[in-house]
Each structure stands twice: as C-alpha cells, then as structure tokens.
Design an enzyme around this catalytic site. Structure first.
Site, PDB file in Angstrom:
ATOM      1  N   LYS A  26     -37.851  -0.057  21.695  1.00 39.64           N
ATOM      2  CA  LYS A  26     -37.114   0.020  20.425  1.00 39.64           C
ATOM      3  C   LYS A  26     -37.032  -1.356  19.785  1.00 39.64           C
ATOM      4  O   LYS A  26     -37.274  -1.506  18.590  1.00 39.64           O
ATOM      5  CB  LYS A  26     -35.695   0.547  20.677  1.00 39.64           C
ATOM      6  CG  LYS A  26     -34.742   0.323  19.525  1.00 39.64           C
ATOM      7  CD  LYS A  26     -33.376   0.844  19.830  1.00 39.64           C
ATOM      8  CE  LYS A  26     -32.215  -0.097  19.791  1.00 39.64           C
ATOM      9  NZ  LYS A  26     -32.174  -1.277  19.014  1.00 39.64           N
ATOM     10  N   ASN A  27     -36.701  -2.355  20.571  1.00 37.24           N
ATOM     11  CA  ASN A  27     -36.472  -3.678  19.983  1.00 37.24           C
ATOM     12  C   ASN A  27     -37.766  -4.391  19.607  1.00 37.24           C
ATOM     13  O   ASN A  27     -37.736  -5.504  19.092  1.00 37.24           O
ATOM     14  CB  ASN A  27     -35.634  -4.546  20.929  1.00 37.24           C
ATOM     15  CG  ASN A  27     -34.179  -4.114  20.922  1.00 37.24           C
ATOM     16  OD1 ASN A  27     -33.783  -3.279  20.120  1.00 37.24           O
ATOM     17  ND2 ASN A  27     -33.393  -4.674  21.822  1.00 37.24           N
TER      18      ASN A  27
ATOM     19  N   ARG B  54     -29.013  -2.347  12.904  1.00 33.84           N
ATOM     20  CA  ARG B  54     -29.131  -3.789  12.938  1.00 33.84           C
ATOM     21  C   ARG B  54     -30.562  -4.312  12.717  1.00 33.84           C
ATOM     22  O   ARG B  54     -30.783  -5.312  12.043  1.00 33.84           O
ATOM     23  CB  ARG B  54     -28.611  -4.239  14.312  1.00 33.84           C
ATOM     24  CG  ARG B  54     -28.811  -5.669  14.642  1.00 33.84           C
ATOM     25  CD  ARG B  54     -27.784  -6.525  13.961  1.00 33.84           C
ATOM     26  NE  ARG B  54     -28.059  -7.927  14.127  1.00 33.84           N
ATOM     27  CZ  ARG B  54     -27.362  -8.888  13.556  1.00 33.84           C
ATOM     28  NH1 ARG B  54     -26.343  -8.593  12.800  1.00 33.84           N
ATOM     29  NH2 ARG B  54     -27.666 -10.139  13.744  1.00 33.84           N
TER      30      ARG B  54
ATOM     31  N   ASP C 114     -24.578  -1.481  16.261  1.00 33.36           N
ATOM     32  CA  ASP C 114     -23.675  -1.303  17.388  1.00 33.36           C
ATOM     33  C   ASP C 114     -22.384  -2.091  17.249  1.00 33.36           C
ATOM     34  O   ASP C 114     -22.358  -3.149  16.643  1.00 33.36           O
ATOM     35  CB  ASP C 114     -24.365  -1.794  18.661  1.00 33.36           C
ATOM     36  CG  ASP C 114     -25.498  -0.876  19.051  1.00 33.36           C
ATOM     37  OD1 ASP C 114     -25.453   0.291  18.661  1.00 33.36           O
ATOM     38  OD2 ASP C 114     -26.397  -1.350  19.760  1.00 33.36           O
TER      39      ASP C 114
HETATM   40  C1  UD1 Z   1     -31.335  -8.343  19.763  1.00 33.67           C
HETATM   41  C2  UD1 Z   1     -31.435  -6.913  20.236  1.00 33.67           C
HETATM   42  C3  UD1 Z   1     -30.226  -6.525  21.090  1.00 33.67           C
HETATM   43  C4  UD1 Z   1     -30.048  -7.530  22.209  1.00 33.67           C
HETATM   44  C5  UD1 Z   1     -30.012  -8.949  21.662  1.00 33.67           C
HETATM   45  C6  UD1 Z   1     -29.944 -10.008  22.764  1.00 33.67           C
HETATM   46  C7  UD1 Z   1     -32.631  -5.827  18.464  1.00 33.67           C
HETATM   47  C8  UD1 Z   1     -32.592  -4.842  17.348  1.00 33.67           C
HETATM   48  N1  UD1 Z   1     -31.486  -6.034  19.086  1.00 33.67           N
HETATM   49  O1  UD1 Z   1     -30.198  -8.411  18.892  1.00 33.67           O
HETATM   50  O2  UD1 Z   1     -30.457  -5.227  21.618  1.00 33.67           O
HETATM   51  O3  UD1 Z   1     -28.828  -7.237  22.862  1.00 33.67           O
HETATM   52  O4  UD1 Z   1     -31.188  -9.212  20.879  1.00 33.67           O
HETATM   53  O5  UD1 Z   1     -31.001  -9.854  23.645  1.00 33.67           O
HETATM   54  O6  UD1 Z   1     -33.659  -6.367  18.811  1.00 33.67           O
HETATM   55  N2  UD1 Z   1     -25.948 -15.076  16.500  1.00 33.67           N
HETATM   56  C9  UD1 Z   1     -25.305 -15.938  15.639  1.00 33.67           C
HETATM   57  N3  UD1 Z   1     -25.921 -16.233  14.451  1.00 33.67           N
HETATM   58  C10 UD1 Z   1     -27.130 -15.733  14.090  1.00 33.67           C
HETATM   59  C11 UD1 Z   1     -27.787 -14.853  14.984  1.00 33.67           C
HETATM   60  C12 UD1 Z   1     -27.170 -14.545  16.189  1.00 33.67           C
HETATM   61  O7  UD1 Z   1     -24.214 -16.414  15.937  1.00 33.67           O
HETATM   62  O8  UD1 Z   1     -27.617 -16.055  13.003  1.00 33.67           O
HETATM   63  C13 UD1 Z   1     -25.307 -14.747  17.807  1.00 33.67           C
HETATM   64  C14 UD1 Z   1     -24.951 -13.263  17.916  1.00 33.67           C
HETATM   65  O9  UD1 Z   1     -23.705 -13.015  17.320  1.00 33.67           O
HETATM   66  C15 UD1 Z   1     -24.946 -13.063  19.398  1.00 33.67           C
HETATM   67  C16 UD1 Z   1     -26.044 -13.992  19.892  1.00 33.67           C
HETATM   68  O10 UD1 Z   1     -26.254 -14.931  18.850  1.00 33.67           O
HETATM   69  O11 UD1 Z   1     -23.717 -13.467  19.953  1.00 33.67           O
HETATM   70  C17 UD1 Z   1     -27.352 -13.304  20.231  1.00 33.67           C
HETATM   71  O12 UD1 Z   1     -27.813 -12.594  19.120  1.00 33.67           O
HETATM   72  P1  UD1 Z   1     -29.369 -12.298  18.867  1.00 33.67           P
HETATM   73  O13 UD1 Z   1     -30.185 -12.843  19.983  1.00 33.67           O
HETATM   74  O14 UD1 Z   1     -29.679 -12.726  17.487  1.00 33.67           O
HETATM   75  O15 UD1 Z   1     -29.397 -10.721  18.965  1.00 33.67           O
HETATM   76  P2  UD1 Z   1     -29.999  -9.684  17.941  1.00 33.67           P
HETATM   77  O16 UD1 Z   1     -31.314 -10.142  17.440  1.00 33.67           O
HETATM   78  O17 UD1 Z   1     -28.948  -9.310  16.952  1.00 33.67           O
END
Ligand code: UD1
Length: 422
Positions: free
Chosen positions: A23-24, A93, A117
């Site tokens: 999915k991701n 997301r 989520d």
């Molecule tokens: C993706 C996955 C999710 C997985 C996560 C971590 C998808 C659709 N989702 O989510 O299933 O749990 O990776 O492996 O692929 N953050 C910030 N600022 C930003 C971006 C992120 O503070 O600009 C923080 C987030 O709030 C979080 C952390 O960084 O606490 C990790 O987020 P990120 O790695 O970006 O996860 P996603 O890409 O949203």
C-alpha cells in the site's frame, strides 16, 4: 451500520499466504506517474480501498486510470491540472504524494491537508521546506498546502527527521529540477527504493536510494514506464505475528525477508522458529511467546506500522515487555481497546508496559487506524469466545482479502455487513 468482523478465538493458524504489492508503495508510484506524459503501467497492485481513492485524485488532475485486477494503468496528459480534488485528498494521507510531482510538472500545486489515520499529528513542514529550498514558495490556504515555483533548482536539503513522505515529495520534485539535489537524512524504507527504481526506469538520475544520502540530477523530462510494486512488508509482518501469537505455522510469500529483518529477529527472541527464503519466510511457534521489548524507529528499525502487533504479542507473552513508540505520538490509542480485552497494560508517555497474561477475554472493540484494526483482529484470535471488531473500513484500506486469508489459514472470522448479527 458499518461492517464488523466477528473473530472466534482459539485457532492455530497454519498454511501458506502470499502478500500483494505494498500500500505504501503503490499510492506513491501512482502519484509519480504524473511526472511523465503517456501511459504508465503498475503491476502487483493490492486490491485495497486506497487505490480507487488515489484513482479519483489522479482523475481530478486530468489523468485517466484503469484498474484491472492487480494492474493499474495511468494515462497522464501533456497538461496536468494543478489543484487536487479537495474531498478526494482529505480521505487518505498518501494523497499528499501528488505535491512533488505537481510542483515539478505544473510549477504550482494545491493539495488539501490530508486526513487518514488517527495516529498523531502529521505536519507537512519538512515537505514544504524541502520544496522551498528548491526555489518554491509554499503556504497553507483554506485548508490546503499551496506550492508555487517558476523554476525548481537543485539544492542541498538536510531533513530534520527521515520522513518517508517528505523524502518522496522532494525526490519527485527534484527529478525534474534544474541541477543537482543532495538529500541528507533521507528515509531508507524499501518503499523509497521502489519509488527510486521506478523513477530511474522513467529516465531519472538518482544515486544512493536506500541510504541516508540520495543524490538526484534533474533531467528535462521523463517517460512513462512499467513497474512491479514491491511486496507489502507490513502485511507480511502481520502474518508473521499472527503465526507466533496463535502458536501456528505460516509460510508467507511475495516479500523480501530483509525488509522485515528486525521484526523476524524479535519473533526469534520470543521463541519462534524462522526460516527465510529468497522471497518469503516461514514462522513456526509451538509455545507461549516470551516477552520481548520493542522500540519503533525509521527503517531499518522496527516499523511503527507493526507496533500494534508487537503490543498484541506482548499482551499474551510470558513476562513483561516495554514498547516504545518513537515515530507517531498518538499511536497508543488502541491500547485502551486491548485493555477492554483484558490486557494488563499501562501507558506512560511514549512507552507502554505490558504484563503478559495467559489469554485475552473477548468483547467488542473499535479500530482507530489500519494497523490497530489488524492488531485487534490478531488479539481476537487469542481471546476466549467471540470478539467483535468494529470500524473495519480502516482494515479494508490496507489488507486485501483479509477475512478470506485468515479463514484459509484456519481462523474463524466472519464479516458482518450492516445490521447483520445485531
Ligand atoms: C508513512 C507511511 C506510514 C508509516 C510512516 C512511518 C504512507 C502512506 N504512510 O507515513 O504508514 O507509519 O511512513 O514509517 O506511506 N513529520 C513532521 N513533519 C513533516 C513530515 C513528518 O513532523 O513534514 C513527522 C510525523 O508527524 C511523524 C514522523 O515525522 O511523527 C514520521 O512521519 P513520516 O515518515 O513522514 O510518515 P508518513 O510519510 O506520513
């Protein structure tokens, strides 16, 4: 009334199951198809709700999208629209993955702040500052992030945290930027490598995928491609934990075991026997699991998306486990649901301490996100009697044919549609 699962506990799961594409990965690859005019074909796509949702987003941008079983064909026009459909994007997301491609292709992107989520605050500051370093201006307006750039230029970008989504948006913008981009502290997840491989097959020049430093040399244009989506390591990991929790024996295919190295290592420590193959593994367990501590971290650390499974196994393990969540702040919401099943758990900040008990005790529980929902189903498998898992639409977003697969492995799980069973 929303669909529920009735899970009858007590079965040992055994047999063979094959996972579909991740999915991701698939959703980001669909977004990346915006980068090239023409028809891009993705194979090994999972049949989950988020794929048609992403189709809606892409159609709103002017693409035509055909879903034919596990094959998705996306035809991108010469001129792509820059404003992503507000309602479609809000629903999940991963839709934010269109931000990088749209900024690169149109010089402008308007993407609603995504929903998805309930696992904690998910800001886009790193996505925005990455694009800004490349010369874009960004701001939030009327609930959407707006990025504008007359020209994207290569830049040196150092992420504060190896965010998966920010790494993806920076990559998909940098491939068409003028000059070289060096991205430090990049995410190293297998899905990032998959995206880079697809971009390279489209003509992008990328070095270092899978390491913390990715170098991208921008090119004038990209061409469409055909690409096979990598297997879903989180679904594969869910089956691994299902085998260990139910003292079963499951062989999982369609996945590179190195993508789950630490998760399988933890199961070994809990007492499971594990064999790995080129594209799969087997997990066998013949006794109550031993307590093991976990902390979630970016890849190659233990994945936050398998944290509910780690908590699930800890609830019935012999001994006490401490599980620490380092990636998402509100991801312990489902611990309340496990407590309703009798788990002995106490949450302290981003740690949860679990004292294992012999068996959980069935009742009604509510899913709060995809992985928590799957975790509750696994918990139901090791509870006495019938557990009703509510709000399973979350699970449908990430687990193709979940009930069918569970039943084929010997579980007793039934989908109750609407009022059925009331
Ligand atoms: C993706 C996955 C999710 C997985 C996560 C971590 C998808 C659709 N989702 O989510 O299933 O749990 O990776 O492996 O692929 N953050 C910030 N600022 C930003 C971006 C992120 O503070 O600009 C923080 C987030 O709030 C979080 C952390 O960084 O606490 C990790 O987020 P990120 O790695 O970006 O996860 P996603 O890409 O949203």
């Amino acid at each position: 009334m929303k669909d529920r699962f009735r899970v009858t506990g007590g079965a040992r799961l055994s047999g063979v199951v094959k996972v579909d594409g991740a999915k991701n990965s698939v959703l980001k690859l669909m977004a990346a198809s915006l980068l090239a005019e023409g028809t891009t074909t993705l194979t090994n796509c999972p049949e989950i709700l988020d794929v048609p949702l992403m189709r809606k987003v892409l159609e709103g941008l002017g693409c035509s999208v055909e879903i034919d079983g596990s094959t998705v064909r996306i035809t991108t026009p010469a001129e792509v629209k820059s404003d992503a459909d507000f309602d479609a994007v809000r629903q999940f997301r991963a839709s934010v993955a269109v931000l990088g491609p749209l900024t690169a292709r149109c010089g402008r992107a308007v993407v609603a702040l995504p929903g998805g989520d309930a696992i904690g605050s998910r800001p886009l500051d790193m996505h925005q500052s990455g694009l800004e370093k490349m010369g874009a201006t960004t701001h939030i307006k009327h609930g959407a992030v707006v990025a504008e750039a007359s020209e994207l230029r290569g830049a040196h970008i150092n992420l504060e945290f190896p965010s998966v989504g920010a790494t993806e948006n920076i990559l998909t913008a940098a491939v068409l930027a003028k000059g070289q981009t060096v991205l430090d502290n990049a995410a190293r997840e297998p899905e990032i490598v998959d995206l880079c491989e697809m971009l390279i097959s489209m003509g992008a020049r990328i070095d270092g995928a899978g390491t913390s430093t990715i170098t991208i040399d921008g090119v004038e244009s990209l061409k469409p491609t055909e690409h096979e989506v990598i297997g879903d390591r989180i679904v594969a990991g869910t089956w691994a934990y299902a085998a260990a929790m139910t003292q079963g024996d499951i062989t999982v295919g369609g996945i590179a075991p190195k993508h789950l190295h630490l998760a399988l290592q933890k199961l070994r420590l809990a007492g499971a026997e594990i064999e790995t193959y080129d594209s799969g593994f087997r997990v066998r367990m013949d006794r109550r699991p031993t307590a093991v501590d976990y902390q979630t971290l970016p890849f190659p650390g233990f994945p936050t998306d398998l944290q509910p499974m780690a908590i699930g196994i800890a609830t019935i393990a012999e001994g006490t486990s401490v599980i620490t969540e380092n990636v998402f702040e509100s991801r312990f919401r489902f611990v309340d649901e496990l407590q309703r099943l009798g788990a002995d758990a106490s949450v302290d900040g981003h740690h949860v301490v679990l004292r294992g008990i012999e068996q959980l005790s069935s009742t009604d529980v509510w899913s709060s996100d995809i992985r928590a929902g799957a975790g509750l189903v696994l918990a139901g498998l090791v509870a006495d009697g019938e557990t009703i898992v509510h709000d399973v639409y979350h699970i449908d977003r990430g687990y193709p044919r979940f009930v069918e697969n569970l039943n084929r492995l010997g579980a007793q799980v039934e989908r109750l549609v609407g009022d059925e069973g009331k």
